[in-house]
Design a protein around this motif. Sequence first.
Motif, PDB file in Angstrom:
ATOM      1  N   ARG A   7      75.919  94.808  41.651  1.00 13.71           N
ATOM      2  CA  ARG A   7      76.447  94.790  43.015  1.00 13.71           C
ATOM      3  C   ARG A   7      76.748  96.217  43.485  1.00 13.71           C
ATOM      4  O   ARG A   7      76.425  96.589  44.613  1.00 13.71           O
ATOM      5  CB  ARG A   7      77.707  93.922  43.046  1.00 13.71           C
ATOM      6  N   LEU A  52      74.932  88.712  45.269  1.00  7.91           N
ATOM      7  CA  LEU A  52      74.000  89.813  45.014  1.00  7.91           C
ATOM      8  C   LEU A  52      72.823  89.801  45.979  1.00  7.91           C
ATOM      9  O   LEU A  52      72.378  90.850  46.432  1.00  7.91           O
ATOM     10  CB  LEU A  52      73.482  89.748  43.573  1.00  7.91           C
ATOM     11  N   THR A  66      76.111  94.618  34.113  1.00  4.67           N
ATOM     12  CA  THR A  66      76.892  93.465  34.549  1.00  4.67           C
ATOM     13  C   THR A  66      76.595  93.142  36.012  1.00  4.67           C
ATOM     14  O   THR A  66      76.017  93.968  36.735  1.00  4.67           O
ATOM     15  CB  THR A  66      78.400  93.738  34.413  1.00  4.67           C
ATOM     16  N   LEU A  67      77.021  91.962  36.444  1.00  4.42           N
ATOM     17  CA  LEU A  67      76.850  91.590  37.852  1.00  4.42           C
ATOM     18  C   LEU A  67      77.589  92.573  38.757  1.00  4.42           C
ATOM     19  O   LEU A  67      77.082  92.943  39.822  1.00  4.42           O
ATOM     20  CB  LEU A  67      77.345  90.166  38.095  1.00  4.42           C
ATOM     21  N   ASP A  68      78.767  93.011  38.337  1.00  2.28           N
ATOM     22  CA  ASP A  68      79.511  93.993  39.148  1.00  2.28           C
ATOM     23  C   ASP A  68      78.762  95.317  39.254  1.00  2.28           C
ATOM     24  O   ASP A  68      78.746  95.945  40.311  1.00  2.28           O
ATOM     25  CB  ASP A  68      80.902  94.231  38.565  1.00  2.28           C
ATOM     26  N   HIS A  95      72.020  81.372  41.692  1.00  2.00           N
ATOM     27  CA  HIS A  95      73.195  81.985  41.066  1.00  2.00           C
ATOM     28  C   HIS A  95      73.460  83.365  41.673  1.00  2.00           C
ATOM     29  O   HIS A  95      74.611  83.705  41.980  1.00  2.00           O
ATOM     30  CB  HIS A  95      72.995  82.098  39.549  1.00  2.00           C
ATOM     31  N   TYR A  96      72.410  84.144  41.848  1.00  2.00           N
ATOM     32  CA  TYR A  96      72.585  85.468  42.455  1.00  2.00           C
ATOM     33  C   TYR A  96      73.072  85.346  43.902  1.00  2.00           C
ATOM     34  O   TYR A  96      73.802  86.210  44.385  1.00  2.00           O
ATOM     35  CB  TYR A  96      71.299  86.280  42.375  1.00  2.00           C
ATOM     36  N   GLU A  97      72.686  84.278  44.578  1.00  2.00           N
ATOM     37  CA  GLU A  97      73.210  84.041  45.925  1.00  2.00           C
ATOM     38  C   GLU A  97      74.698  83.711  45.855  1.00  2.00           C
ATOM     39  O   GLU A  97      75.501  84.264  46.616  1.00  2.00           O
ATOM     40  CB  GLU A  97      72.455  82.892  46.603  1.00  2.00           C
ATOM     41  N   GLU A  98      75.072  82.841  44.928  1.00  2.00           N
ATOM     42  CA  GLU A  98      76.483  82.446  44.784  1.00  2.00           C
ATOM     43  C   GLU A  98      77.369  83.643  44.467  1.00  2.00           C
ATOM     44  O   GLU A  98      78.519  83.694  44.887  1.00  2.00           O
ATOM     45  CB  GLU A  98      76.630  81.390  43.689  1.00  2.00           C
ATOM     46  N   THR A  99      76.848  84.586  43.714  1.00  2.00           N
ATOM     47  CA  THR A  99      77.631  85.771  43.345  1.00  2.00           C
ATOM     48  C   THR A  99      77.558  86.864  44.410  1.00  2.00           C
ATOM     49  O   THR A  99      78.198  87.912  44.261  1.00  2.00           O
ATOM     50  CB  THR A  99      77.167  86.348  41.992  1.00  2.00           C
TER      51      THR A  99
END
Length: 129
Positions: A69, A30, A64-66, A24-28
């Motif tokens: 990042r 990160l 958050t993911l953002d 999932h972290y790869e897909e996003t």
Amino acid sequence: MDGQHMQIGEVAARTELSLRTIRHYEETGLVVPSARSQGGFRLYTEHDVQRLMVIRRMKPLGFTLDQMRDLLDATDRLDADDVLDAGEREMLLERLRSYQLAAVEQVDKLRIQLARAEDFEGTLRARLQ
């Protein structure tokens, strides 16, 4: 271990993250595997593992993911061999400071929650005696 590549299973074991979470972290975007084997398997470096550890530490604090990042971008730019002018370097350090302050606030909130939970557990224990 620098320069050595690890497959996703070893990275999962080292980071205590599931394969699904790492993917999932790869897909996003990160954490992107540093390489792929001839068979197409994801290959990670120590640097990739350290990025995953930063993410793992940020997640329970509610980032958050953002935000993850953004922080990783700032640290990547600070760690890069590129020469930064003083203004850009200070801007990046200020971003790091803001995340550090946010982390302090979240840790304080978690300490309060933990104290309340321990108090509740103690109340139940006393009642059972």
